[in-house]
Write an enzyme that holds these catalytic residues in place. Structure first.
Site, PDB file in Angstrom:
ATOM      1  N   GLY A  47      25.985  52.489  90.485  1.00  0.00           N
ATOM      2  CA  GLY A  47      26.689  53.745  90.710  1.00  0.00           C
ATOM      3  C   GLY A  47      26.743  54.040  92.197  1.00  0.00           C
ATOM      4  O   GLY A  47      25.908  53.562  92.966  1.00  0.00           O
ATOM      5  N   GLN A  52      27.583  59.289  99.413  1.00  0.00           N
ATOM      6  CA  GLN A  52      26.889  58.106  99.908  1.00  0.00           C
ATOM      7  C   GLN A  52      27.760  57.258 100.833  1.00  0.00           C
ATOM      8  O   GLN A  52      27.258  56.330 101.466  1.00  0.00           O
ATOM      9  CB  GLN A  52      26.399  57.240  98.747  1.00  0.00           C
ATOM     10  CG  GLN A  52      25.269  57.892  97.969  1.00  0.00           C
ATOM     11  CD  GLN A  52      24.841  56.996  96.838  1.00  0.00           C
ATOM     12  OE1 GLN A  52      25.411  57.034  95.757  1.00  0.00           O
ATOM     13  NE2 GLN A  52      23.832  56.170  97.102  1.00  0.00           N
ATOM     14  N   CYS A  92      18.026  53.496  94.812  1.00  0.00           N
ATOM     15  CA  CYS A  92      19.203  54.169  95.364  1.00  0.00           C
ATOM     16  C   CYS A  92      19.746  53.342  96.521  1.00  0.00           C
ATOM     17  O   CYS A  92      18.975  52.892  97.372  1.00  0.00           O
ATOM     18  CB  CYS A  92      18.822  55.575  95.846  1.00  0.00           C
ATOM     19  SG  CYS A  92      20.200  56.485  96.545  1.00  0.00           S
ATOM     20  N   LEU A  93      21.066  53.176  96.551  1.00  0.00           N
ATOM     21  CA  LEU A  93      21.681  52.386  97.619  1.00  0.00           C
ATOM     22  C   LEU A  93      21.503  53.037  98.987  1.00  0.00           C
ATOM     23  O   LEU A  93      21.557  52.342 100.005  1.00  0.00           O
ATOM     24  CB  LEU A  93      23.164  52.166  97.316  1.00  0.00           C
ATOM     25  CG  LEU A  93      23.455  51.370  96.041  1.00  0.00           C
ATOM     26  CD1 LEU A  93      24.953  51.249  95.812  1.00  0.00           C
ATOM     27  CD2 LEU A  93      22.789  50.011  96.061  1.00  0.00           C
ATOM     28  N   HIS A 134      21.725  60.582  88.130  1.00  0.00           N
ATOM     29  CA  HIS A 134      21.392  60.155  89.484  1.00  0.00           C
ATOM     30  C   HIS A 134      22.566  60.437  90.428  1.00  0.00           C
ATOM     31  O   HIS A 134      22.386  61.019  91.498  1.00  0.00           O
ATOM     32  CB  HIS A 134      21.056  58.657  89.490  1.00  0.00           C
ATOM     33  CG  HIS A 134      20.707  58.126  90.837  1.00  0.00           C
ATOM     34  ND1 HIS A 134      19.417  57.870  91.226  1.00  0.00           N
ATOM     35  CD2 HIS A 134      21.484  57.803  91.906  1.00  0.00           C
ATOM     36  CE1 HIS A 134      19.419  57.419  92.470  1.00  0.00           C
ATOM     37  NE2 HIS A 134      20.670  57.361  92.907  1.00  0.00           N
ATOM     38  N   GLU A 135      23.767  60.041  90.026  1.00  0.00           N
ATOM     39  CA  GLU A 135      24.947  60.245  90.881  1.00  0.00           C
ATOM     40  C   GLU A 135      25.278  61.733  90.991  1.00  0.00           C
ATOM     41  O   GLU A 135      25.687  62.208  92.061  1.00  0.00           O
ATOM     42  CB  GLU A 135      26.140  59.444  90.359  1.00  0.00           C
ATOM     43  CG  GLU A 135      25.908  57.948  90.271  1.00  0.00           C
ATOM     44  CD  GLU A 135      25.350  57.302  91.529  1.00  0.00           C
ATOM     45  OE1 GLU A 135      25.643  57.772  92.657  1.00  0.00           O
ATOM     46  OE2 GLU A 135      24.595  56.315  91.400  1.00  0.00           O
ATOM     47  N   HIS A 138      23.405  63.308  93.695  1.00  0.00           N
ATOM     48  CA  HIS A 138      24.017  63.099  95.017  1.00  0.00           C
ATOM     49  C   HIS A 138      25.087  64.143  95.317  1.00  0.00           C
ATOM     50  O   HIS A 138      25.216  64.593  96.455  1.00  0.00           O
ATOM     51  CB  HIS A 138      24.636  61.698  95.122  1.00  0.00           C
ATOM     52  CG  HIS A 138      23.653  60.627  95.410  1.00  0.00           C
ATOM     53  ND1 HIS A 138      22.915  60.565  96.572  1.00  0.00           N
ATOM     54  CD2 HIS A 138      23.272  59.552  94.679  1.00  0.00           C
ATOM     55  CE1 HIS A 138      22.128  59.509  96.549  1.00  0.00           C
ATOM     56  NE2 HIS A 138      22.320  58.874  95.413  1.00  0.00           N
TER      57      HIS A 138
END
Length: 185
Positions: A47, A52, A92-93, A134-135, A138
């Site tokens: 995701g 991000q 997480c990226l 999670h997204e 963000h």
């Protein structure tokens, strides 16, 4: 148009902002999501939220399997009817090499729009709602660092400090504007 986008890393302040709703459903939205999918795949993620990549919009892309036919785009999402709890490890990226246990709802209803502005809803259980949540975090400026318990903060203290030092080196503070002395009349 979006070829210069890249995934931004903690502690970039853009990651902590509340994202704004998407109001224009035009071709550039499709281009943005295509670039986001590309970045997500290159980083081996499941995701990626617009914040991000430094875009302050309520939008994220995801793919729980890695198969192109499972690409999903959520614009202006809302999460409803969350039920049940499950704790699992998340990464997480924007926080590379950091993985912590996070408790999330197991069953969730998603109401969102697609890239054309058409509304839809989905109900899922398990892994997919974990990615959604999670997204969605963000989009609200919430990071895994906000969900870390005391032991995770100690465990990842050095890694977080390294990310902070890297950010500071790449973004030196701008020199303060020189003020002229007040003139006496």
């Amino acid at each position: 148009m979006y070829e210069d986008l890249k995934i931004i890393l903690y502690p970039d302040p853009r990651l902590k902002k509340l994202s704004k709703p998407v109001t224009k459903f035009e071709a550039d939205l499709v281009e943005l999501t295509a670039r986001m999918f590309q970045l997500m795949r290159e980083s081996k993620g499941v995701g990626l939220a617009a914040p991000q990549v430094g875009i302050n919009l309520r939008l994220f892309v995801m793919n729980p399997t890695g198969k192109p036919e499972d690409d999903r785009i959520y614009v202006n999402p809302s999460l409803l009817d969350a039920d049940g709890d499950e704790t699992a490890e998340e990464g997480c990226l924007s926080l590379p090499d950091i993985h912590i246990d996070v408790t999330r709802a197991v069953h969730v209803k998603m109401v969102a729009q697609d890239v054309t502005g058409k509304s839809f809803e989905q109900v899922e259980a398990g892994y997919i709602p974990r990615i959604w949540q999670h997204e969605f975090d963000h989009l609200n400026g919430v990071l895994l660092t906000d969900r870390m318990g005391p032991s995770a903060k100690v465990e990842y203290r050095k890694k977080l400090r390294d990310l902070e030092d890297q950010y500071a080196a790449e973004h030196p503070p701008k020199p303060a504007a020189k003020r002229s002395a007040p003139r006496n009349k």
